[in-house]
Design a protein around this motif. Sequence first.
Motif, PDB file in Angstrom:
ATOM      1  N   ALA A  53      -3.563   4.493 -45.202  1.00 29.07           N
ATOM      2  CA  ALA A  53      -2.346   4.552 -46.265  1.00 29.07           C
ATOM      3  C   ALA A  53      -1.001   4.569 -45.937  1.00 29.07           C
ATOM      4  CB  ALA A  53      -2.923   5.921 -46.924  1.00 29.07           C
ATOM      5  N   MET A  54      -0.756   5.382 -44.614  1.00 33.30           N
ATOM      6  CA  MET A  54       0.538   5.399 -44.114  1.00 33.30           C
ATOM      7  C   MET A  54       1.027   3.596 -43.847  1.00 33.30           C
ATOM      8  SD  MET A  54       2.943   7.442 -43.699  1.00 33.30           S
ATOM      9  CE  MET A  54       1.788   8.735 -43.717  1.00 33.30           C
ATOM     10  N   ASN A  71       1.978   2.276 -47.099  1.00 36.37           N
ATOM     11  CA  ASN A  71       2.989   2.814 -47.481  1.00 36.37           C
ATOM     12  C   ASN A  71       4.425   2.125 -47.143  1.00 36.37           C
ATOM     13  OD1 ASN A  71       4.617   4.937 -48.931  1.00 36.37           O
ATOM     14  ND2 ASN A  71       4.698   6.166 -47.317  1.00 36.37           N
ATOM     15  N   GLY A  83       5.547   1.435 -50.450  1.00 38.27           N
ATOM     16  CA  GLY A  83       6.238   2.649 -50.809  1.00 38.27           C
ATOM     17  C   GLY A  83       7.902   2.195 -50.259  1.00 38.27           C
ATOM     18  N   ASN A 137      11.844   3.351 -41.542  1.00 41.17           N
ATOM     19  CA  ASN A 137      12.344   3.989 -42.667  1.00 41.17           C
ATOM     20  C   ASN A 137      13.987   4.206 -42.601  1.00 41.17           C
ATOM     21  OD1 ASN A 137      12.535   4.812 -45.261  1.00 41.17           O
ATOM     22  ND2 ASN A 137      11.902   6.701 -44.920  1.00 41.17           N
ATOM     23  N   ILE A 185      -1.176   6.800 -52.432  1.00 40.70           N
ATOM     24  CA  ILE A 185       0.579   6.658 -52.274  1.00 40.70           C
ATOM     25  C   ILE A 185       1.116   7.028 -53.564  1.00 40.70           C
ATOM     26  CG2 ILE A 185       2.230   4.939 -51.829  1.00 40.70           C
ATOM     27  CD1 ILE A 185       0.355   3.479 -50.027  1.00 40.70           C
ATOM     28  N   MET A 191       5.454   7.700 -53.478  1.00 41.69           N
ATOM     29  CA  MET A 191       5.725   6.700 -52.500  1.00 41.69           C
ATOM     30  C   MET A 191       6.807   6.455 -51.598  1.00 41.69           C
ATOM     31  SD  MET A 191       5.221   3.947 -55.744  1.00 41.69           S
ATOM     32  CE  MET A 191       5.791   2.565 -54.614  1.00 41.69           C
ATOM     33  N   VAL A 200       1.988  11.151 -48.619  1.00 43.46           N
ATOM     34  CA  VAL A 200       1.040  10.224 -48.550  1.00 43.46           C
ATOM     35  C   VAL A 200      -0.053  11.096 -47.778  1.00 43.46           C
ATOM     36  CG1 VAL A 200       0.039   8.115 -47.374  1.00 43.46           C
ATOM     37  CG2 VAL A 200       2.174   8.087 -48.627  1.00 43.46           C
TER      38      VAL A 200
END
Length: 572
Positions: free
Chosen positions: A256-257, A260, A264, A413, A484, A489, A495
């Motif tokens: 899921a990361m 993301n 996300g 990010n 997410i 998000m 998450v």
Amino acid sequence: MKIPNPLTPELQQRTTGTGRILALVGGVIMIAAPFLPWAYGRSALDNMTVLGYPSPMQFLFLVLGLLVVGFLVGSHLYLKRRRKRRVGWVRGAKSAATGGLIYIVLIIISIAVELEGLVNVEYGGWVALIGAGLAFVGTKLMLADRAPNLGGLVAKPWIEIICVAAVMALALFGAAFALNMDDGGSFVSFLGFIGAIIAVLFTSGVMGFLSSCTQRHRKVLILSAFVVAFAFPLTQGGSDANMSIATQVIIFAATAMGLNIVVGLAGLLDLGYIAFLGAGAFTAAILSKSAFATIDWHPPFIVVVLISGCVSATLGLIIGSPTLRVSGDYLAIVTLAFGEIFRISMINLDGTDGPDLTHGSNGIPGVPDLNLFGFDFGDTHVLFGIPLGRFSNYYFLLLLVIGLIILVFVRLNNSRIGRGWVAIREDEKAAEAMGVNVFGLKLFAFAGGAFLAGVAGSVKAHVDVSVTPDQYVFLESAFLLAAIVLGGMGTVLGVLIGATILKLMPEKLRFVSEYRLLIFGLLLVLMMRFRPEGLVPNQRRQLEFHDDDEDLVDRIEEEVEETGLVKGGGAS
């Protein structure tokens, strides 16, 4: 626009006074009720039949009663001394009372279901329900105080560090307690209690203080998180069943990361992401020393991990190059089709419809356990007198994997690339007009997310022992996307929480296996209605969904002024 209160000041004061008395009486009853028997039989929940000795589930209800009384007393003292209110005393009492009512209702329903009838609910359960009802009605009659603001409160550094460490220790205890629950009703009720505590923390303003502490002591938070994570297997007493669930949770969270990044940060709706996890798993299985492996080349596992990630990233590039020029619903349809094409392709690689790489629908079984530097992951090892089985061994390895993935996510990010992704997510046309390489960054997000999924898939192949195409269906992609959205998000902690909830709940709700998807759907509907920004959102998305909430806007502006935080910060 706020609707003016039609009550006169005198009537408001009288109503608030009456509500305070009712709430206090209800809170006292909530504290006393756990010492009474709640169930007729011992088989319901965790034996609530003993007079004068609360069970763990009854003790949790007592905690909610203490919170109701504590917040009400605190509100009275602050009102009497006329000090500046930074804590939402009444708001906290309202949340505790509401949570107590929901909790006792869940307990009574569980007792009735497990003992087959409400007649098996003893008088103590009804007393607890009356107390929670009085507290709920009383707090509803009270006027809510101003939105709390503890985000700018600064305590001594050692106090803040203790608070951060205490929160992580409580998280460890809560996770161990929930995972050791075999009773479905107890697990659901415990989730209700956790939800009530989280609501109390938010509404009272304590969560703002904890958030500011974590911002000032981020290194302590990260260190505490990994210490808690590594200590978790030591709390399970060598249980392979619990550690198997924990291992699957980490694999799901790591995948899921990676998603993301795509959804996300870059805002690309990918409904076939599970295919990249499957590509990594199949690559690792084919290159393993399994008797059913179809390639006679078995490189070291470190090399296999890199190859699995590169294979998944290559698939991301192949699929992304022609399809990322579309967006929105069209992109979702294309990625959905890709997920199904991958699964069908793995079935066709059976030696009949194509080359024999995966043995078709039978997949590749017998994937052996890893052996890294002489450490056999299939053997049981003893640490501090506690046996740690194969799932515990893989759990530690996966912690390192997800730590690496989180590091990559946070660095991206906070980089120029991450800011470009956020610009594309917010307004693609405006980002392109400002000189952002839209197509290049979107393709990099697709390939980068796929690479991380492939890395997680390479470990999953050895954990699951066998790899089959039916493990990678569309429903798994939907669950990843839901994790997410549910968690928040573009955030890390959100998450992780969303993935844990969505992976843990189906395991603990097997007693209602026919209704698990219904419960999952209702949960998402409630989340989209009451908290569409997710459980742990960043400030930008929170303001986007609640731009008409004046209290929220004022609180965030005060936090920005007092702590210097940048509004709309990135990963939290």
